[in-house]
Design a protein around this motif. Structure first.
Motif, PDB file in Angstrom:
ATOM      1  N   SER A 145     -12.714  11.418  42.610  1.00 15.87           N
ATOM      2  CA  SER A 145     -13.550  12.452  43.239  1.00 15.87           C
ATOM      3  C   SER A 145     -14.585  12.986  42.248  1.00 15.87           C
ATOM      4  O   SER A 145     -15.759  13.150  42.601  1.00 15.87           O
ATOM      5  CB  SER A 145     -12.710  13.584  43.828  1.00 15.87           C
ATOM      6  N   GLU A 161     -12.572  15.666  30.966  1.00 11.81           N
ATOM      7  CA  GLU A 161     -11.335  15.023  31.447  1.00 11.81           C
ATOM      8  C   GLU A 161     -10.255  15.189  30.379  1.00 11.81           C
ATOM      9  O   GLU A 161     -10.480  14.887  29.218  1.00 11.81           O
ATOM     10  CB  GLU A 161     -11.631  13.541  31.728  1.00 11.81           C
ATOM     11  N   HIS A 205      -2.088   1.002  45.079  1.00  9.20           N
ATOM     12  CA  HIS A 205      -3.333   1.695  45.416  1.00  9.20           C
ATOM     13  C   HIS A 205      -4.292   0.716  46.078  1.00  9.20           C
ATOM     14  O   HIS A 205      -4.955  -0.065  45.398  1.00  9.20           O
ATOM     15  CB  HIS A 205      -3.966   2.277  44.151  1.00  9.20           C
ATOM     16  N   LEU A 206      -4.351   0.763  47.392  1.00  6.41           N
ATOM     17  CA  LEU A 206      -5.134  -0.211  48.146  1.00  6.41           C
ATOM     18  C   LEU A 206      -6.277   0.485  48.850  1.00  6.41           C
ATOM     19  O   LEU A 206      -6.110   1.589  49.363  1.00  6.41           O
ATOM     20  CB  LEU A 206      -4.211  -0.896  49.157  1.00  6.41           C
ATOM     21  N   LEU A 243      -5.121  13.001  50.932  1.00  4.79           N
ATOM     22  CA  LEU A 243      -6.364  12.226  51.020  1.00  4.79           C
ATOM     23  C   LEU A 243      -6.242  10.864  50.355  1.00  4.79           C
ATOM     24  O   LEU A 243      -5.589  10.718  49.327  1.00  4.79           O
ATOM     25  CB  LEU A 243      -7.505  12.984  50.332  1.00  4.79           C
ATOM     26  N   MET A 303      -8.254   7.287  48.774  1.00  4.72           N
ATOM     27  CA  MET A 303      -9.382   7.088  47.862  1.00  4.72           C
ATOM     28  C   MET A 303     -10.700   7.223  48.618  1.00  4.72           C
ATOM     29  O   MET A 303     -11.650   7.818  48.128  1.00  4.72           O
ATOM     30  CB  MET A 303      -9.268   5.715  47.197  1.00  4.72           C
TER      31      MET A 303
HETATM   32  C1  FAD Z   1       1.918   7.651  45.391  1.00  5.42           C
HETATM   33  C2  FAD Z   1       0.472   7.540  45.753  1.00  5.42           C
HETATM   34  C3  FAD Z   1       0.017   6.411  46.431  1.00  5.42           C
HETATM   35  C4  FAD Z   1      -1.323   6.333  46.810  1.00  5.42           C
HETATM   36  N1  FAD Z   1      -1.760   5.210  47.453  1.00  5.42           N
HETATM   37  C5  FAD Z   1      -3.033   5.144  47.883  1.00  5.42           C
HETATM   38  C6  FAD Z   1      -3.514   3.972  48.549  1.00  5.42           C
HETATM   39  O1  FAD Z   1      -2.818   2.976  48.685  1.00  5.42           O
HETATM   40  N2  FAD Z   1      -4.788   3.995  49.036  1.00  5.42           N
HETATM   41  C7  FAD Z   1      -5.614   5.080  48.882  1.00  5.42           C
HETATM   42  O2  FAD Z   1      -6.745   5.034  49.340  1.00  5.42           O
HETATM   43  N3  FAD Z   1      -5.200   6.179  48.222  1.00  5.42           N
HETATM   44  C8  FAD Z   1      -3.935   6.235  47.716  1.00  5.42           C
HETATM   45  N4  FAD Z   1      -3.518   7.348  47.045  1.00  5.42           N
HETATM   46  C9  FAD Z   1      -4.437   8.502  46.927  1.00  5.42           C
HETATM   47  C10 FAD Z   1      -5.417   8.395  45.752  1.00  5.42           C
HETATM   48  O3  FAD Z   1      -4.709   8.157  44.563  1.00  5.42           O
HETATM   49  C11 FAD Z   1      -6.161   9.719  45.611  1.00  5.42           C
HETATM   50  O4  FAD Z   1      -6.736  10.138  46.815  1.00  5.42           O
HETATM   51  C12 FAD Z   1      -7.276   9.689  44.556  1.00  5.42           C
HETATM   52  O5  FAD Z   1      -6.995   8.850  43.489  1.00  5.42           O
HETATM   53  C13 FAD Z   1      -7.452  11.115  44.075  1.00  5.42           C
HETATM   54  O6  FAD Z   1      -8.525  11.200  43.171  1.00  5.42           O
HETATM   55  P1  FAD Z   1      -8.918  12.621  42.599  1.00  5.42           P
HETATM   56  O7  FAD Z   1     -10.088  12.422  41.722  1.00  5.42           O
HETATM   57  O8  FAD Z   1      -9.005  13.609  43.683  1.00  5.42           O
HETATM   58  O9  FAD Z   1      -7.644  13.106  41.725  1.00  5.42           O
HETATM   59  P2  FAD Z   1      -7.030  12.544  40.385  1.00  5.42           P
HETATM   60  O10 FAD Z   1      -7.075  11.082  40.375  1.00  5.42           O
HETATM   61  O11 FAD Z   1      -5.726  13.234  40.237  1.00  5.42           O
HETATM   62  O12 FAD Z   1      -8.040  13.082  39.267  1.00  5.42           O
HETATM   63  C14 FAD Z   1      -7.980  14.362  38.721  1.00  5.42           C
HETATM   64  C15 FAD Z   1      -8.328  14.258  37.242  1.00  5.42           C
HETATM   65  O13 FAD Z   1      -8.321  15.577  36.677  1.00  5.42           O
HETATM   66  C16 FAD Z   1      -7.797  15.491  35.362  1.00  5.42           C
HETATM   67  N5  FAD Z   1      -7.326  16.830  34.960  1.00  5.42           N
HETATM   68  C17 FAD Z   1      -6.229  17.489  35.408  1.00  5.42           C
HETATM   69  N6  FAD Z   1      -6.143  18.706  34.820  1.00  5.42           N
HETATM   70  C18 FAD Z   1      -7.218  18.812  34.013  1.00  5.42           C
HETATM   71  C19 FAD Z   1      -7.691  19.848  33.153  1.00  5.42           C
HETATM   72  N7  FAD Z   1      -7.057  21.024  33.018  1.00  5.42           N
HETATM   73  N8  FAD Z   1      -8.856  19.629  32.468  1.00  5.42           N
HETATM   74  C20 FAD Z   1      -9.541  18.449  32.590  1.00  5.42           C
HETATM   75  N9  FAD Z   1      -9.121  17.441  33.390  1.00  5.42           N
HETATM   76  C21 FAD Z   1      -7.980  17.623  34.092  1.00  5.42           C
HETATM   77  C22 FAD Z   1      -6.674  14.459  35.501  1.00  5.42           C
HETATM   78  O14 FAD Z   1      -6.317  13.915  34.246  1.00  5.42           O
HETATM   79  C23 FAD Z   1      -7.303  13.434  36.443  1.00  5.42           C
HETATM   80  O15 FAD Z   1      -7.969  12.406  35.749  1.00  5.42           O
HETATM   81  C24 FAD Z   1      -2.207   7.426  46.572  1.00  5.42           C
HETATM   82  C25 FAD Z   1      -1.752   8.534  45.860  1.00  5.42           C
HETATM   83  C26 FAD Z   1      -0.431   8.584  45.443  1.00  5.42           C
HETATM   84  C27 FAD Z   1       0.027   9.783  44.662  1.00  5.42           C
END
Ligand code: FAD
Length: 435
Positions: free
Chosen positions: A15, A31, A55-56, A416, A418
């Motif tokens: 995101s 990060e 993660h698909l 949510l 990906m």
């Molecule tokens: C078990 C599981 C299976 C999944 N399978 C799928 C799938 O098959 N297909 C699909 O489409 N989606 C899947 N997802 C969902 C997908 O992983 C997420 O929607 C997406 O990766 C979320 O991205 P994000 O950037 O919102 O959050 P995140 O990837 O959590 O990114 C947040 C970032 O913030 C950083 N951060 C945290 N705290 C701090 C701080 N204090 N200061 C600085 N940085 C910080 C973290 O290190 C991280 O890098 C799955 C999720 C899970 C948990």
């Protein structure tokens, strides 16, 4: 004190990266990890590549198909899901509700009778009224048999709480609801239709899912790694990081978990603090194994509703792409959920998972394990309980009033994918570009 970037993004997961990709204004990303990707990272062990569980990429919007094709170019391919359920000692095709052929006849009968009853007595079961909780939602949509044989055991296993504690906002789109005719076709082994949002998926040919976040780096710059945001002053619009560095912002986009964000903001109103503390979540213990035997399975992933198996899902990483495991081997991921409501004995679980894989006939006691990787995902699923809506709304209202956009899976605290977080990141960038 460092000069301010106009827009600060906390977190370089999908995101945060998408938001930066579409921003036309000055930004900087911070990060806490040593690499970008967040939940979409991939780890390499003894020649195997493992994601933080399967993660698909299930992509609906053409705009996003175009984006991932541009980003990953030839390192991307599309495949058809091979998803199954293992229960009563046999495999049935996903989704359970549309493919009960092969199960013991008593189970098939209970499922069909229960569904018939609910679908033909709509008034008696008050189907016009919104169900009060997730358990009632299951009974209303599938009847007693499906509830007993799959829906309740599987969901209680995944969500770790009694289903009466859960609301139903999240179910739309995730759980396919076939017609009675479709169910009957499935019960006779004549199911021709595929169901659900995830019939096909894209996946990188090489490198695992982390290839996607990495591919943003040709366009996304100004990423500061190993810097964790530890304090935010709303009054001074200032963020402090783990190394003592402070930076001013004009707009803040945060993708860090919502309660963590609220916790590091100084002078937070009591009401908001209380609301964020009420947010509940489910964690996932993800054990990945590399096995010295090829073609261990012809499936992509399998759901396990029964209590006797510790994992709710197991999948075969090497079937997503053969590049993820050395020649002559296979790789497996397993997912066990836990929470404050159902803690996990982490000392014992790895052994139990291996035992259960043997019990399910996936591996044998003679199989040699060449790689073992535990990934413990603290924030895996936001739990939609009856306080959920109000707690998220109270937190988000306060943040928006203070020019903070809390987004992403745990920033917005929504279930949510990906693709969903790509959509969110883009939308926020567009809003900020227009200001
Ligand atoms: C078990 C599981 C299976 C999944 N399978 C799928 C799938 O098959 N297909 C699909 O489409 N989606 C899947 N997802 C969902 C997908 O992983 C997420 O929607 C997406 O990766 C979320 O991205 P994000 O950037 O919102 O959050 P995140 O990837 O959590 O990114 C947040 C970032 O913030 C950083 N951060 C945290 N705290 C701090 C701080 N204090 N200061 C600085 N940085 C910080 C973290 O290190 C991280 O890098 C799955 C999720 C899970 C948990």
């Amino acid at each position: 004190m460092q000069k301010s970037s106009k827009i600060i993004i906390l977190g370089a997961g999908l995101s945060g990266l998408t938001c930066a990709y579409y921003l036309k204004k000055d930004y900087s990303i911070f990060e806490k990890g040593s690499r970008v990707g967040g939940l979409c990272r991939s780890e390499k062990v003894n020649g195997f590549t493992f994601d933080h569980t399967g993660h698909l990429l299930h992509i609906k919007r053409d705009k996003n198909k175009k984006l991932i094709r541009e980003l990953l170019e030839k390192n991307l391919f599309l495949q058809k899901r091979k998803a199954w359920i293992y229960s009563k000692g046999i495999y049935t095709k996903y989704p359970f509700q549309a493919n009960i052929y092969g199960l013991p006849s008593k189970v098939v009968k209970e499922c069909i009778d229960g569904l018939r009853e609910i679908r033909t007595n709509r008034k008696r079961y008050a189907v016009h009224r919104k169900p009060v909780d997730f358990k009632e939602w299951i009974y209303r949509n599938f009847g007693k048999g499906y509830a007993k044989h799959f829906m309740i055991p599987y969901n209680e296993k995944l969500w770790t709480v009694p289903l009466e504690e859960m609301s139903t906002e999240w179910t739309r789109g995730f759980i396919p609801i076939p017609t009675l005719k479709e169910v009957l076709a499935g019960a006779r082994g004549r199911q021709e239709k595929d169901f659900g949002y995830n019939i096909r998926f894209y996946y990188p040919l090489k490198g695992g899912i982390e290839e996607l976040p990495q591919s943003f780096l040709s366009a996304v710059k100004r990423i500061n790694l190993n810097l964790k945001a530890t304090k935010i002053s709303l009054k001074d619009k200032k963020i402090k990081f783990s190394n003592g560095r402070e930076i001013r912002y004009q707009r803040l986009v945060s993708t860090i978990p919502l309660p963590k964000l609220i916790k590091i903001i100084e002078r937070i109103p009591e009401k908001v603090s209380k609301a964020s503390k009420r947010l509940r979540y489910v964690s996932v213990f993800n054990l990945n194994l590399g096995i010295k035997r090829e073609n261990i399975s012809d499936k992509h992933w399998v759901y396990f509703p029964e209590k006797e198996f510790s994992f709710y899902r197991a999948g075969f990483t090497s079937n997503f792409s053969s590049y993820l495991a050395p020649r002559g081997t296979s790789s497996i991921y397993t997912e066990v959920s836990y929470s404050k409501d159902r803690p996990l004995d982490k000392k014992r679980i790895t052994k139990k998972i291996v035992k259960d894989l043997i019990k399910a006939g996936i591996i044998t006691s003679r199989d040699k394990i060449l790689a073992k990787l535990v990934l413990d995902i603290r924030y895996a699923y936001p739990l939609y309980d009856h306080n959920y809506k109000e707690s998220v709304a109270t937190s988000q209202r306060f943040l928006r009033k203070n020019n903070i956009y809390s987004t992403g899976r745990f920033g917005s605290w929504e279930y949510l994918s990906m693709e969903d977080v790509i959509n969110q990141g883009r939308e926020i960038a567009q809003q900020l570009n227009g200001q």
